[in-house]
Structures are given as C-alpha cells and as structure tokens.
Design an enzyme around this catalytic site. Sequence first.
Site, PDB file in Angstrom:
ATOM      1  N   GLU A   1      15.753   8.685  10.359  1.00 18.24           N
ATOM      2  CA  GLU A   1      14.968   7.777  10.266  1.00 18.24           C
ATOM      3  C   GLU A   1      13.753   8.176  10.509  1.00 18.24           C
ATOM      4  O   GLU A   1      12.420   8.091   9.988  1.00 18.24           O
ATOM      5  CB  GLU A   1      15.234   6.397  11.042  1.00 18.24           C
ATOM      6  CG  GLU A   1      16.480   5.698  10.434  1.00 18.24           C
ATOM      7  CD  GLU A   1      16.072   5.110   9.228  1.00 18.24           C
ATOM      8  OE1 GLU A   1      15.165   5.006   8.697  1.00 18.24           O
ATOM      9  OE2 GLU A   1      17.034   4.686   8.780  1.00 18.24           O
TER      10      GLU A   1
ATOM     11  N   TYR B   1       9.762  -0.562  12.748  1.00 20.10           N
ATOM     12  CA  TYR B   1      10.740  -0.364  11.646  1.00 20.10           C
ATOM     13  C   TYR B   1      11.889   0.552  12.181  1.00 20.10           C
ATOM     14  O   TYR B   1      13.158   0.321  11.956  1.00 20.10           O
ATOM     15  CB  TYR B   1      10.298   0.616  10.582  1.00 20.10           C
ATOM     16  CG  TYR B   1      11.221   0.889   9.849  1.00 20.10           C
ATOM     17  CD1 TYR B   1      12.086   0.224   8.805  1.00 20.10           C
ATOM     18  CD2 TYR B   1      11.893   2.480   9.812  1.00 20.10           C
ATOM     19  CE1 TYR B   1      12.778   0.774   8.124  1.00 20.10           C
ATOM     20  CE2 TYR B   1      12.328   3.059   8.918  1.00 20.10           C
ATOM     21  CZ  TYR B   1      13.239   2.080   8.457  1.00 20.10           C
ATOM     22  OH  TYR B   1      14.323   2.443   7.646  1.00 20.10           O
TER      23      TYR B   1
ATOM     24  N   ASP C   1      10.466  -1.837   5.823  1.00 19.17           N
ATOM     25  CA  ASP C   1       9.472  -0.604   5.346  1.00 19.17           C
ATOM     26  C   ASP C   1       8.913  -0.924   4.227  1.00 19.17           C
ATOM     27  O   ASP C   1       8.734  -1.831   3.560  1.00 19.17           O
ATOM     28  CB  ASP C   1      10.662   0.505   5.494  1.00 19.17           C
ATOM     29  CG  ASP C   1      11.639   0.393   4.015  1.00 19.17           C
ATOM     30  OD1 ASP C   1      11.778  -0.648   3.523  1.00 19.17           O
ATOM     31  OD2 ASP C   1      12.010   1.273   3.329  1.00 19.17           O
TER      32      ASP C   1
ATOM     33  N   CYS D   1      13.793  -1.695  -7.948  1.00 20.41           N
ATOM     34  CA  CYS D   1      12.667  -2.522  -7.590  1.00 20.41           C
ATOM     35  C   CYS D   1      11.492  -1.389  -7.121  1.00 20.41           C
ATOM     36  O   CYS D   1      10.871  -1.695  -6.140  1.00 20.41           O
ATOM     37  CB  CYS D   1      12.728  -3.661  -6.290  1.00 20.41           C
ATOM     38  SG  CYS D   1      11.178  -4.847  -6.427  1.00 20.41           S
TER      39      CYS D   1
ATOM     40  N   CYS E   1      13.967  -4.439 -13.464  1.00 23.41           N
ATOM     41  CA  CYS E   1      14.329  -5.855 -13.394  1.00 23.41           C
ATOM     42  C   CYS E   1      15.622  -6.473 -14.249  1.00 23.41           C
ATOM     43  O   CYS E   1      16.666  -7.124 -13.581  1.00 23.41           O
ATOM     44  CB  CYS E   1      13.200  -6.939 -13.698  1.00 23.41           C
ATOM     45  SG  CYS E   1      11.817  -6.630 -13.103  1.00 23.41           S
TER      46      CYS E   1
ATOM     47  N   CYS F   1      18.683  -5.893 -11.720  1.00 22.05           N
ATOM     48  CA  CYS F   1      18.492  -6.348 -10.470  1.00 22.05           C
ATOM     49  C   CYS F   1      19.447  -7.503 -10.061  1.00 22.05           C
ATOM     50  O   CYS F   1      19.446  -8.809 -10.887  1.00 22.05           O
ATOM     51  CB  CYS F   1      16.948  -6.758 -10.251  1.00 22.05           C
ATOM     52  SG  CYS F   1      16.608  -7.064  -8.376  1.00 22.05           S
TER      53      CYS F   1
ATOM     54  N   CYS G   1      13.952 -14.197  -8.723  1.00 22.19           N
ATOM     55  CA  CYS G   1      12.562 -13.509  -8.302  1.00 22.19           C
ATOM     56  C   CYS G   1      11.370 -14.168  -8.872  1.00 22.19           C
ATOM     57  O   CYS G   1      11.220 -14.252  -9.877  1.00 22.19           O
ATOM     58  CB  CYS G   1      12.523 -12.088  -8.899  1.00 22.19           C
ATOM     59  SG  CYS G   1      11.235 -11.113  -8.327  1.00 22.19           S
TER      60      CYS G   1
END
Length: 354
Positions: free
Chosen positions: A45, A128, A146, A198, A205, A208, A214
């Site tokens: 991370e 985060y 994030d 995305c 899309c 997705c 959305c």
Amino acid sequence: MSEAVDTQALLDWYDDHARELPWRVGPRDRAAGWRPDPYRVWLSEVMLQQTTVAAVRGYFERFTALWPTVADLAAAEDARVMGEWAGLGYYARARNLLKCARAVVAGHGGRFPDTRDGLMALPGIGPYTAAAIAAIAFDRPEAVVDGNVERVMARLWDIRTPLPAAKPEIGAAAARLTHDARPGDYAQAVMDLGATVCTPRAPACGICPWMEACAGRAAGVVAELPAKAPKKARPLRLGHAYVARRSDGAWLLERRAGRGLLGGMLGWPGSDWDDAPDHAPPLEAGWRDIGAEARHTFTHFHLRLRVHVAEVGPDAAPARGEFLSPAAFRPSDLPTVMRKVFDLARGAFDTDMS
DNA sequence: AAAACGTGGAT
DNA sequence: TATCCAAGTTT
C-alpha cells in the site's frame, strides 16, 4: 439511494475478474480462510501511493526478498533501504517506511495495529492506507477512498463538484456502500473496478456490474468525471551537477539532507537549483562542462542540470561529499534525476578515453 | 489549506 | 513535445 447499487454484484464480478497481484490473497483463497500478511499489505500500500501497479511489482518482490518481515526491515540500514527505493519516487515514503517499521517493532511487538485509528498513528499511514490495511489485512468494514474510488463514485452518483472539493461528498458515498460481509474483498473490488473497467479514459461501461445504477452513465457525462481543479504551470529551474572520478575509480557522491526533495537519497554535489551564478564546485579540480544538461520534471517544476566532470588524483580532498569505491557505489541507488546526470557524465568520460 | 513531494507510461 | 495520470501523506 444506495439500494440501487448492488455491492454483491460487484463482489461477483470480483470473484471472476480479480487481478492477480503479488501482495494479494485472491477471492478464492480468502473464501478458504486465508488472510494476507499485514506486513506485505502495508508495504504494497505504501509503494502504491500515487504509483502504478506496474512500477511497484519489481520493488515489492525485491523488498520482500531482502526483508521478509517487518523486523527484518526495521533492522536494515537506512542507506540500504533508500538505495533499494531509488527510482520509485516520493522518497518521504521510504523514510517513513523505516520509521513505521521501527515503531511497529519497538512499540507494538512487531505486529501491526488491526484498527484504522491504530494504523493512522503510524508514520506514512494516512486515511487511505489505514483503511486499506484495516480492510484488506484485518477484514474491518472501513471505506477505502483512493483515486480509483473517487472516480467510480463521482461517476456512479454523478458528482460534478471538482476534486479536491468533492472529497467529503465522495467519501460519504463510498462509506454508504462499504460491504459488511467481505470488507477486504470489497475494498479491493472497487479499486479493481476503477483500475480495469471504470478507467480514466475509455471506460468499459458495457461490462460494468454497476452499469444500470450509474447516474453518470445515464446523464452521458462519464467521460467528464471526475471534474478536477485546474493545475498550475510548472516553472523551469536551472542548476549544476559535478561528477568527479578519482584515479582509483571512486566517485564523489553526497548524501542529501534527510528532508525535502530527494531527502535522504544519494546524489551528485552541485549548486542550488536557482540558477545562482555564485556556486562553488565541491572540489578544486579541472572541471569540464560537458555541454549537455540532464532534463527532469518533478511534480511542481522542470529542472535542467548542467553536468561538469573532472578526473582527480588519489589525494583529492573534497569540501563536500565523499568518494565511494566502485564496489560501494551502485548506480541503481541513485534517484532518477541523478542517474540521468550519471549517464551523461559517464558518456563524457568514455568519450575522453577513446 | 494549499503546496511540497517522483517517476514512467500512455495519449 | 506536452499533459495527464497512478492504491496519498505531510506540513
């Protein structure tokens, strides 16, 4: 509102499409009860802060091979760790990495705290990263926000407020969706969705799992989101770098101050980067301006460094820096801008010899 | 709260 | 070539 967004559909998508990453325990193994090593989650991370997966892979493999546990890392020499981080950028991360490892060993018995608040108290761990470690390593239902999640939420809820002003609104949207049953998988699923479906440009899309819900897609504004505040232009700075080679092959290098730009990293002595006319070389020598400049762009300015080279005798006494033997100096320990200087200087030396 | 803080790859 | 962007934190 959030009833329309199906978190289970995202988890189903993740079960089939999760990226395989060296630091990740995939959905199948997690379902079998496996959990990732918090040390490896933390290390990955921190490396991934503002940094691409592609850039991190090799560094993660090298770090975990050299230092398999947080105790190993805590016991490492600063210069060794900084050298191994060289090229990855944002060197405060490496300085804080060592501080954090040593704090975990000295203050927590070598085990990472398992709560967001406990993690946040450690150096280099912000909102985060604390949420990510708590969710991924300890399955706590924390909202990870994030850049991926910001983009996904801005589009999903058609949030048109520009970043960073939109952060509170986006954070609230992300928190509403955080999954209670599989927090670690969910956190990684949203980020994978942002990274592979995305995406900033040309989002897919059509495949997705959240397409129907959305709002950005319904409004036809997906490509414009998230909106971002305009960025400032980068000024140009000028400076000089001095590369001296001693007759025994040693190079004159300098450890930079422990804070600020390239703090703690190895580099070539030089002028301030303000184009001041009155700078002094680090050593009395027959310096030669090689007529080339290293060009490099940092986050907030462009830099051009004029490169000077000199070959000096065994008794050379530098006013700054110290000579490192070829055995003690690895060019890979240099941050990128300094490696550019070295490549130009080495070419100049090679030309001299031919 | 705005600015500092790296780098490499994609477009 | 110029710009954008990537699993942000610190001061």
